[in-house]
Design a protein around this motif. Structure first.
Motif, mmCIF file in Angstrom:
data_model
loop_
_atom_site.group_PDB
_atom_site.id
_atom_site.type_symbol
_atom_site.label_atom_id
_atom_site.label_comp_id
_atom_site.label_asym_id
_atom_site.label_seq_id
_atom_site.Cartn_x
_atom_site.Cartn_y
_atom_site.Cartn_z
ATOM 1 N N PRO A 374 17.299 45.835 -130.529
ATOM 2 C CA PRO A 374 17.635 44.464 -131.330
ATOM 3 C C PRO A 374 16.847 43.199 -130.907
ATOM 4 O O PRO A 374 16.498 43.196 -129.645
ATOM 5 C CB PRO A 374 19.080 44.084 -131.422
ATOM 6 C CG PRO A 374 19.380 44.718 -130.354
ATOM 7 C CD PRO A 374 18.550 45.953 -129.754
ATOM 8 N N ALA A 375 16.417 42.322 -131.774
ATOM 9 C CA ALA A 375 15.771 41.271 -131.374
ATOM 10 C C ALA A 375 16.501 40.385 -130.536
ATOM 11 O O ALA A 375 17.782 40.292 -130.596
ATOM 12 C CB ALA A 375 15.153 40.219 -132.710
ATOM 13 N N LYS A 376 15.767 39.517 -129.752
ATOM 14 C CA LYS A 376 16.494 38.498 -128.903
ATOM 15 C C LYS A 376 17.630 37.672 -129.784
ATOM 16 O O LYS A 376 17.315 37.153 -130.885
ATOM 17 C CB LYS A 376 15.449 37.743 -128.088
ATOM 18 C CG LYS A 376 16.307 36.606 -127.227
ATOM 19 C CD LYS A 376 15.326 35.955 -126.586
ATOM 20 C CE LYS A 376 15.768 34.894 -125.302
ATOM 21 N NZ LYS A 376 14.671 34.189 -124.702
ATOM 22 N N GLY A 377 18.699 37.885 -129.316
ATOM 23 C CA GLY A 377 19.912 36.891 -129.797
ATOM 24 C C GLY A 377 20.657 37.862 -131.005
ATOM 25 O O GLY A 377 21.628 37.300 -131.352
ATOM 26 N N CYS A 414 24.213 52.484 -120.277
ATOM 27 C CA CYS A 414 23.068 51.739 -119.995
ATOM 28 C C CYS A 414 22.305 52.286 -118.870
ATOM 29 O O CYS A 414 22.993 53.080 -118.129
ATOM 30 C CB CYS A 414 23.303 50.385 -120.105
ATOM 31 S SG CYS A 414 24.541 49.766 -118.877
ATOM 32 N N ALA A 415 21.056 51.710 -118.657
ATOM 33 C CA ALA A 415 20.326 52.107 -117.611
ATOM 34 C C ALA A 415 20.443 51.083 -116.409
ATOM 35 O O ALA A 415 20.557 51.737 -115.076
ATOM 36 C CB ALA A 415 19.075 52.346 -117.698
ATOM 37 N N MET A 524 23.774 54.870 -126.500
ATOM 38 C CA MET A 524 23.074 54.339 -125.174
ATOM 39 C C MET A 524 22.027 53.434 -125.396
ATOM 40 O O MET A 524 21.370 53.510 -126.364
ATOM 41 C CB MET A 524 22.141 55.785 -124.845
ATOM 42 C CG MET A 524 21.440 55.688 -123.709
ATOM 43 S SD MET A 524 20.755 57.461 -123.060
ATOM 44 C CE MET A 524 19.847 56.938 -121.869
ATOM 45 N N ILE A 525 21.985 52.405 -124.717
ATOM 46 C CA ILE A 525 21.251 51.137 -124.854
ATOM 47 C C ILE A 525 20.032 51.082 -123.600
ATOM 48 O O ILE A 525 21.009 50.941 -122.303
ATOM 49 C CB ILE A 525 22.119 49.980 -124.923
ATOM 50 C CG1 ILE A 525 23.153 50.077 -126.155
ATOM 51 C CG2 ILE A 525 21.210 48.553 -125.081
ATOM 52 C CD1 ILE A 525 24.025 48.991 -126.187
ATOM 53 N N LEU A 526 19.036 51.113 -123.858
ATOM 54 C CA LEU A 526 17.939 50.991 -122.940
ATOM 55 C C LEU A 526 17.484 49.495 -123.091
ATOM 56 O O LEU A 526 17.373 49.012 -124.006
ATOM 57 C CB LEU A 526 16.803 52.021 -122.931
ATOM 58 C CG LEU A 526 17.280 53.488 -122.993
ATOM 59 C CD1 LEU A 526 16.142 54.238 -123.013
ATOM 60 C CD2 LEU A 526 17.993 53.758 -121.556
ATOM 61 N N PRO A 527 16.844 48.806 -121.963
ATOM 62 C CA PRO A 527 16.350 47.643 -122.004
ATOM 63 C C PRO A 527 14.951 47.534 -122.762
ATOM 64 O O PRO A 527 14.293 48.558 -123.010
ATOM 65 C CB PRO A 527 16.121 47.158 -120.543
ATOM 66 C CG PRO A 527 15.935 48.662 -119.830
ATOM 67 C CD PRO A 527 16.915 49.332 -120.514
ATOM 68 N N PRO A 528 14.791 46.396 -123.416
ATOM 69 C CA PRO A 528 13.636 46.359 -124.285
ATOM 70 C C PRO A 528 12.299 46.441 -123.484
ATOM 71 O O PRO A 528 11.042 46.548 -124.380
ATOM 72 C CB PRO A 528 13.717 44.981 -124.889
ATOM 73 C CG PRO A 528 14.507 44.180 -124.218
ATOM 74 C CD PRO A 528 15.528 45.016 -123.379
ATOM 75 N N VAL A 553 19.322 53.373 -128.621
ATOM 76 C CA VAL A 553 19.048 52.082 -128.920
ATOM 77 C C VAL A 553 17.906 51.911 -127.892
ATOM 78 O O VAL A 553 18.055 51.438 -126.695
ATOM 79 C CB VAL A 553 20.078 51.023 -128.839
ATOM 80 C CG1 VAL A 553 19.339 49.700 -129.302
ATOM 81 C CG2 VAL A 553 21.193 51.507 -129.843
ATOM 82 N N ALA A 554 16.476 51.894 -128.451
ATOM 83 C CA ALA A 554 15.512 51.615 -127.522
ATOM 84 C C ALA A 554 14.275 51.632 -128.335
ATOM 85 O O ALA A 554 14.045 52.214 -129.317
ATOM 86 C CB ALA A 554 15.320 52.728 -126.445
ATOM 87 N N ASP A 555 13.171 50.693 -127.960
ATOM 88 C CA ASP A 555 11.832 50.785 -128.590
ATOM 89 C C ASP A 555 11.252 52.105 -128.195
ATOM 90 O O ASP A 555 11.344 52.748 -127.262
ATOM 91 C CB ASP A 555 11.085 49.502 -127.992
ATOM 92 C CG ASP A 555 11.621 48.221 -128.486
ATOM 93 O OD1 ASP A 555 12.159 48.340 -129.585
ATOM 94 O OD2 ASP A 555 11.128 47.221 -127.896
#
Length: 577
Positions: A374-377, A414-415, A524-528, A553-555
């Motif tokens: 997701p976009a910042k914010g 998360c990682a 599962m959420i990875l950093p952008p 959730v990851a690019d």
């Protein structure tokens, strides 16, 4: 080539101590290389691969160091009185012929572990009654003509005919089912009863193995007395070896070996090199060892990746002594061959990043949902409906047992530990979302419904790193809030939250901490942005924690880089094996 080296205080102090032994205060290159050898262990390697740093410029803090080429670097180390070549003398550091620099004890761990495993691998346990054994294999592994059923039977045959066996396979491939049937056959053999020990690296893995064995006992084709003799007791490896308070040693060792005929270790990929060495050292020569795990999963957070290297050694030389001891199970019995989670796991493990991205973008994987970061914010807005749906069930439970059972159905993974996309940031966001939605009231530090994850072993309280609990009102203690955990007998036990060992909130947890666990659904959420911790093994481990559904959730660029980036730990164990 230039590289950055972040020196820890312990690495600096170790290097300074070594330099004082030889009065090499003025040799900055020597001091740096010794520090880097210590630092390599801190990053999970058992040694420093000199070929990887020779001739490079190392940036450490505000200074730059130009390292000599490999021959000059090894000559420098060979000339030192604190470095032993091939371990011929007992010195603090060891340099081997492949250009690997070890702290002495890690060199000893590799050499001794390899020797003990090869010795076991070459032995046959001498099963007393081959007719009984053949009948048991035919009855408990009837098969239906499929190759995978034959592989499970082959795994059992190897385990029953050798003192060392390795069974590797992903979640749902029938590893535990195979082990339970192996236990039944062992217990059916005539003669004195066999002493069998079952263990796993963490409390969570122990609980899962116990539950799996209890659930499978009733379905196997054996007599009731054999079924009742299948062990119910599972311990952590530390508990099996017997920890000594205030000491790094164990009660059981080579001098006081474990009193078992067979030792079975589940989730063996999580076992560090020092712990694997301690375990095998504490076994009698005629004790059989069976390692169960997934070679594609993350290795231990501590030094070494013994299980994956054992599996790799077997794969490189399948007809060698060690190769004859390994069986890899591949068919997934939990999912059909077309199920999305199984397919995604296989593609990631194989390193097919283009195939993975195409499948995620097209949405062609059932039970798998992909979203770009997701976009910042926008992270809270994205999280809110998902964590409310995932966690409201356990927060609305009427009893702590019900709450704990429901909590294990869903988890955010998360990682990282820190940052908005790490454990600290996501736990804070999720807590705020649930609070604003009226599901929790976190005014106090210890509030009803707060999930907790123990992060350090406490043998006095019989609580272990990885144990998950829930804070809940206890009617037996005037309705005060207490921490509830599952007990070894299948019930619940509670302690005052003030007595808890070191712990953290568990709405979100790292993929590393999730090893040994399974959940119905995983977010599962990875950093952008790219990060060195993002690897193929981490992505595979996170995905395969889910039984029925995974939301990633990851690019796509981050996913692609993670699949290409494999864990690279320097070690010589593979060569020795």
């Amino acid at each position: 080539m230039s590289m950055e080296y972040r020196e820890r205080a312990i690495d600096r102090h170790f290097a300074e101590f070594i330099c004082r032994q030889e009065a090499r205060w003025m040799d900055e290159v020597f001091r740096l290389v010794v520090s880097m050898a210590s630092g390599a262990v801190g990053k999970g390697s058992s040694c420093l691969d000199l070929a990887g740093i020779a001739g490079s410029t190392v940036i450490a803090g505000s200074r730059e160091y130009r390292l000599p080429e490999l021959k000059a670097l090894t000559d420098l180390l060979k000339s030192s009185s604190v470095v032993s070549f091939q371990g011929r003398e007992h010195r603090p550091l060891v340099l081997d012929t492949a250009g690997r620099l070890y702290l002495f004890r890690f060199w000893r761990y590799e050499q001794e572990l390899a020797g003990m495993l090869l010795q076991k691998a070459a032995q046959e346990p001498g099963v007393p009654d081959d007719m009984h054994l053949h009948e048991g294999l035919q009855r408990l592994f009837p098969g239906n003509g499929g190759s995978e059923e034959d592989l499970q039977k082959k795994a059992a045959e190897v385990a029953l005919h050798r003192r060392f066996t390795v069974i590797s396979g992903g979640p749902g491939t029938g590893k535990t089912s195979t082990v339970v049937r192996i236990l039944a056959i062992l217990l059916e053999q005539p003669g004195e009863g066999r002493k069998i020990a079952l263990a796993a690296p963490t409390g969570k893995a122990v609980a899962r193995l116990k539950a799996s064995i209890a659930g499978m006992k009733g379905s196997i084709d054996c007599q009731d007395e054999v079924r009742s003799a299948i062990p119910n007791d599972v311990k952590t490896i530390h508990g099996l070896l017997g920890t000594i308070p205030g000491s790094a040693r164990f009660r059981h060792s080579k001098e006081n070996p474990l009193p078992f005929d067979t030792v079975i270790i589940d989730e063996a990929s999580m076992v560090s090199l020092p712990l694997m060495h301690a375990l095998v050292s504490a076994m009698r020569p005629f004790t059989s060892l069976l390692l169960i795990g997934d070679m594609d999963q993350l290795a231990s957070v501590e030094a070494g990746s013994a299980f994956s290297e054992i599996c790799e050694a077997a794969a490189v030389k399948p007809h060698s002594v060690i190769g004859n001891c390994m069986v890899k199970l591949e068919k997934n019995y939990r999912f059909s061959e077309s199920e999305g989670i199984a397919r995604l796991g296989r593609m990631v493990a194989a390193g097919n990043e283009k195939e993975v991205i195409e499948a995620l973008v097209s949405g062609s994987l059932p039970s798998v949902h992909w979203h770009p970061a997701p976009a910042k914010g926008e992270l809270r807005r994205f999280l809110a409906p998902r964590v409310i749906e995932g966690y409201r069930s356990f927060l609305e439970a009427a009893t702590p047992a019900e709450a704990l059972e429901r909590f294990e159905r869903y988890r955010v993974l998360c990682a990282l530990r820190e940052g908005n996309y790490g454990v600290s940031g996501l736990n804070r966001e999720i807590e705020n979302i649930l609070s604003q939605s009226g599901f929790i009231k976190p005014a106090d530090r210890f509030y009803r419904g707060c999930p907790i994850l123990v992060t350090i072993n406490d043998y006095t309280l019989r609580m272990f790193n990885g144990d998950t609990g829930i804070l809940f009102n206890d009617p037996e203690y005037s309705d005060e809030t207490r921490a509830f955990f599952s007990s070894s007998d299948g019930g619940m036990r509670s302690i005052p939250p003030e007595r808890l060992p070191q712990h953290e909130k568990a709405y979100a947890m790292t993929v590393h901490k999730s090893q040994g666990s399974e959940f119905d659904s995983v977010l599962m959420i990875l950093p952008p942005a790219e990060n060195e911790i993002l690897t193929r093994e981490l992505l595979y481990t996170g995905i395969t924690r889910a039984r029925y559904a995974v939301e990633l959730v990851a690019d796509d660029t981050v996913i692609s880089v993670a699949i290409k980036n494999r864990i690279d730990r320097s070690s010589g164990l593979l060569d020795v094996l």
